[in-house]
Design an enzyme around this catalytic site. Structure first.
Site, short mmCIF file in Angstrom:
data_model
loop_
_atom_site.label_atom_id
_atom_site.label_comp_id
_atom_site.label_asym_id
_atom_site.label_seq_id
_atom_site.Cartn_x
_atom_site.Cartn_y
_atom_site.Cartn_z
N HIS A 5 0.83 -1.34 0.12
CA HIS A 5 0.11 -0.01 -0.14
C HIS A 5 0.87 1.14 -0.03
CE1 HIS A 5 1.10 0.84 4.13
NE2 HIS A 5 0.94 -0.34 4.49
N GLU A 29 -2.10 -6.73 7.32
CA GLU A 29 -0.81 -6.98 8.01
C GLU A 29 -0.88 -7.67 9.37
OE1 GLU A 29 2.19 -7.14 7.92
OE2 GLU A 29 2.85 -5.14 7.44
#
Length: 208
Positions: free
Chosen positions: A8, A83
């Site tokens: 990202h 994550e």
């Protein structure tokens, strides 16, 4: 099958050195620009994409939306691409972690793969959930927006390097890491590219 793993765009926590984990931190304006540059780069390649997947955390979703708008793809969210959960470390600086969680830091240096983040996951658990997602993909070329830790564990899985220190793999925000499974090949696949962020170089021209 070919999977392009995208980290990202950058967030304020990334820029300031704070642990994020699964804390839902939005993209910084710089992260939006990084994603825009990547989108232009991918569009110029003229490739056909089977699907676009993303972690459901907002920094990944927004990155995927920017890519999808230019490539004509609708992002599909999957929680397995999140994550690693860093638990009590979320929002802390590296120095704060060293001071408050010395025992964890020492253990993670000895065994980074199986040391549990205080109140969170292990990297081995992260690897298993990311790999469960990858195993479900069929033939084709996929864009997958995820996170630094998740992508690093996937790379180590392909290399048979479970147990190695993943943070030694440098991944810039919006970098491209390409995994490849040629037709008829079984197993953990191959690595074509790790951490390609050429679109962020000053000499790269994003003008349309």
């Amino acid at each position: 099958m070919e999977v392009w793993l995208i980290r990202h765009g950058v967030t304020g926590h990334n820029k300031n050195g704070f642990w994020q984990g699964q804390r839902d931190v939005p993209l910084a304006p710089e992260g939006v620009e990084q994603a825009r540059r990547l989108a232009i780069r991918l569009e110029r390649l003229g490739l056909t994409w089977t699907a676009l997947y993303t972690s459901d955390l907002s920094r990944a979703v927004r990155t995927a939306e920017i890519l999808g708008e230019r490539l004509g793809l609708v992002p599909r969210r999957d929680r397995r691409l999140r994550e690693v959960c860093v638990g009590e470390l979320s929002g802390l600086s590296r120095e704060q972690v060293r001071q408050r969680y010395a025992e964890y830091v020492a253990s993670s240096l000895r065994d980074p793969w199986h040391t549990r983040f205080p109140g969170g996951e292990t990297l081995a658990e992260l690897s298993e959930r990311v790999w469960s997602f990858l195993r479900e993909l069929g033939g084709g070329r996929y864009l997958v927006v995820s996170h630094g830790g998740a992508i690093r564990t996937a790379v180590l899985r392909v290399l048979g390097g479970e147990g190695a220190v993943p943070w030694r793999i440098r991944l810039e925000n919006t970098s491209i890491t390409r995994l490849h499974w040629p037709e008829g090949v079984r197993g953990e696949g191959f690595i074509n590219t790790v951490g390609d962020a050429a679109h962020l170089e000053p000499a790269w021209k994003p003008e349309e």
